[in-house]
Design a protein around this motif. Structure first.
Motif, short mmCIF file in Angstrom:
data_model
loop_
_atom_site.label_atom_id
_atom_site.label_comp_id
_atom_site.label_asym_id
_atom_site.label_seq_id
_atom_site.Cartn_x
_atom_site.Cartn_y
_atom_site.Cartn_z
N GLU A 169 0.82 -1.20 0.00
CA GLU A 169 0.00 0.00 0.00
C GLU A 169 0.86 1.26 0.00
N GLY A 170 1.88 1.28 0.84
CA GLY A 170 2.77 2.44 0.86
C GLY A 170 3.53 2.61 -0.44
N ASP A 171 3.96 1.50 -1.02
CA ASP A 171 4.65 1.56 -2.31
C ASP A 171 3.74 2.15 -3.38
N ALA A 172 2.45 1.77 -3.33
CA ALA A 172 1.51 2.31 -4.31
C ALA A 172 1.33 3.80 -4.12
N ALA A 173 1.28 4.25 -2.86
CA ALA A 173 1.14 5.68 -2.60
C ALA A 173 2.33 6.46 -3.14
N VAL A 174 3.52 5.85 -3.05
CA VAL A 174 4.72 6.49 -3.59
C VAL A 174 4.68 6.50 -5.12
N GLU A 175 4.14 5.43 -5.69
CA GLU A 175 4.15 5.27 -7.15
C GLU A 175 3.05 6.09 -7.82
N TYR A 176 1.83 6.05 -7.29
CA TYR A 176 0.70 6.72 -7.94
C TYR A 176 0.85 8.23 -7.83
N GLU A 177 0.68 8.92 -8.93
CA GLU A 177 0.92 10.36 -8.95
C GLU A 177 -0.15 11.14 -8.19
N GLU A 178 -1.30 10.51 -7.92
CA GLU A 178 -2.36 11.23 -7.21
C GLU A 178 -2.01 11.54 -5.76
N PHE A 179 -1.14 10.72 -5.16
CA PHE A 179 -0.94 10.81 -3.71
C PHE A 179 0.26 11.69 -3.36
N ASP A 180 -0.01 12.62 -2.45
CA ASP A 180 1.01 13.55 -1.99
C ASP A 180 1.66 13.08 -0.70
N ALA A 181 1.02 12.15 0.00
CA ALA A 181 1.53 11.74 1.30
C ALA A 181 1.17 10.29 1.61
N GLU A 190 10.73 1.26 15.63
CA GLU A 190 9.92 0.60 14.61
C GLU A 190 10.17 1.31 13.28
N GLN A 191 11.27 0.98 12.66
CA GLN A 191 11.72 1.74 11.50
C GLN A 191 11.23 1.17 10.17
N GLU A 192 10.69 -0.01 10.17
CA GLU A 192 10.12 -0.55 8.94
C GLU A 192 8.60 -0.58 9.06
N PRO A 193 7.90 -0.21 7.98
CA PRO A 193 8.40 0.04 6.64
C PRO A 193 8.72 1.51 6.35
N GLY A 194 8.75 2.37 7.38
CA GLY A 194 9.01 3.77 7.13
C GLY A 194 10.31 4.02 6.40
N ARG A 195 11.37 3.32 6.82
CA ARG A 195 12.67 3.47 6.14
C ARG A 195 12.56 3.05 4.68
N HIS A 196 11.80 1.99 4.44
CA HIS A 196 11.61 1.50 3.08
C HIS A 196 10.97 2.58 2.20
N SER A 200 12.45 4.44 -1.01
CA SER A 200 11.73 4.38 -2.29
C SER A 200 11.53 5.77 -2.87
N ILE A 201 11.19 6.72 -2.01
CA ILE A 201 11.00 8.10 -2.46
C ILE A 201 12.30 8.66 -3.02
N ARG A 202 13.39 8.40 -2.31
CA ARG A 202 14.69 8.90 -2.77
C ARG A 202 15.10 8.26 -4.09
N GLU A 203 14.94 6.95 -4.18
CA GLU A 203 15.40 6.24 -5.37
C GLU A 203 14.55 6.52 -6.59
N SER A 204 13.25 6.72 -6.38
CA SER A 204 12.34 6.93 -7.51
C SER A 204 12.21 8.40 -7.90
N LEU A 279 12.48 13.97 11.93
CA LEU A 279 12.60 15.16 11.11
C LEU A 279 13.97 15.29 10.45
N ALA A 280 14.90 14.43 10.84
CA ALA A 280 16.20 14.40 10.16
C ALA A 280 16.05 13.86 8.74
N HIS A 281 14.91 13.23 8.44
CA HIS A 281 14.63 12.72 7.10
C HIS A 281 13.84 13.79 6.34
N ASP A 282 14.41 14.31 5.28
CA ASP A 282 13.73 15.36 4.52
C ASP A 282 12.38 14.90 3.99
N GLU A 283 12.23 13.60 3.79
CA GLU A 283 10.99 13.06 3.23
C GLU A 283 9.84 13.12 4.24
#
Length: 357
Positions: A169-181, A190-196, A200-204, A279-283
């Motif tokens: 679901e999170g991957d789809a939100a990153v991929e689909y252009e409609e979603f801003d967040a 509990e860093q996963e899946p947030g780190r993922h 993904s945002i950085r790589e894509s 907040l150290a993560h710009d994303e």
């Protein structure tokens, strides 16, 4: 208080937001409507202008309380709500998950009712609430775009849960252009899946922003749950296994250095440090802790003014996380880390399995 943009929507949110699941429900303690309204007003006065609610919280009660609290101050507020759970036609037992409904007719009705309760003609961020990836069809996305184009919605998001996971679901939100967040559980422990999603945002090169909820790991990182705490049966955190709390207390001791940073700007509390790490993560556009009272609001909103996490501190935390903070016991949480069917979690190598509700 600083602000960050949600994707490229033009919508700015305060770096620290108000998670309005705390009002309209009794999951974090009982309070009158007047007390709840006062809490929201206190947060606004402290610069916490991003307010995140949902129609299912208290079955509309949270939205009504927020509507009252922001009356006359709507222009100060970046207002978010969520739809997708059908509480109108289904009873809820305890904290159990309700059926989800993304039929166009249902979504249109649910959104109208949310706007009525919030006493507004638009929301700044509308989020699908825990929607399964296969249910977010092109027709659903078309409807969301229509609302955005009409101005009834300024930005769109996908709020994940109820448990830790929901990778597809999170991957789809990153991929689909409609979603801003994309909103997800994300914290030092509990860093996963947030780190993922950050990766993904950085790589894509996606414009999607992350909204981090449960930044204090359900009471560990703000030390509101200690070895002496007795959780009542009605407390939503009582579903966590005791092993999770026991290992969590050991982890807190391993990161005490965050309270005494090696620079001259000052110190921070553990709760503030947990927010600064996110907040150290710009994303990450905003962090939404669960304020329970005025003391929480005063301390956690002030996280915007304490020293940021230094590069050396960040690297040290990375090393500790990679070693599981030098704890060799299981935290008992695997059964609570879930995605729709778990296959995407397993394929990502996150060492989690699907959970049954």
């Amino acid at each position: 208080m600083q602000h960050r943009e949600l994707g490229n929507s033009g919508v700015e949110v305060s770096e620290i937001g108000f998670g309005a699941w705390v009002v309209g429900t009794d999951w974090w303690g009982d309070r009158s409507d007047d007390q709840a309204v006062g809490m929201v007003e206190e947060a606004l006065d402290a610069g916490v202008t991003y307010v995140d609610t949902g129609d299912v919280y208290g079955h509309g009660d949270s939205e009504e309380i927020i509507g009252k609290a922001i009356d006359g101050r709507r222009d100060e507020v970046t207002l978010a709500t969520k739809i997708g759970y059908d509480f109108y036609n289904n009873p809820q037992a305890g904290h159990g998950e309700l059926p989800k409904e993304l039929d166009r007719e249902y979504l249109e009705t649910a959104f109208e009712r949310s706007l009525d309760r919030l006493d507004t003609d638009h929301v700044d961020l509308l989020q699908l609430h825990n929607a399964n990836v296969d249910d977010v069809t092109p027709e659903v996305r078309d409807l969301l775009r229509e609302w955005k184009e009409s101005g009834r919605v300024r930005a769109l998001g996908w709020a994940l849960g109820p448990s830790i996971g929901w990778l597809a679901e999170g991957d789809a939100a990153v991929e689909y252009e409609e979603f801003d967040a994309v909103q997800t559980v994300f914290n030092l422990f509990e860093q996963e899946p947030g780190r993922h999603f950050v990766d993904s945002i950085r790589e894509s090169g996606s414009d999607t922003s992350v909204i981090a909820r449960v930044p204090h790991s359900s009471g560990l990182l703000n030390e509101q749950v200690t070895p002496d705490t007795v959780l009542e049966d009605g407390d939503h955190r009582s579903h966590r296994p005791k092993e999770w709390y026991e290992t969590g207390w050991e982890k807190v001791e391993a990161i005490r250095f965050l309270e005494d940073p090696e620079h001259s700007e000052g110190t921070r509390t553990m709760a503030q440090a947990a927010i600064r790490w996110l907040l150290a993560h710009d994303e990450v556009a905003s962090v939404t802790p669960t304020f329970r009272d005025g003391d929480d609001i005063a301390e956690w909103s002030a996280a915007a003014d304490v020293p940021p996490i230094s590069d050396s501190e960040y690297d040290r935390l990375e090393e500790l996380y990679a070693r599981n903070f030098d704890i060799d016991r299981d935290d008992g949480m695997d059964v609570l880390r879930t995605s729709v069917d778990g296959e995407d979690i397993e394929a990502a190598g996150l060492d989690k399995r699907a959970a049954s509700y």
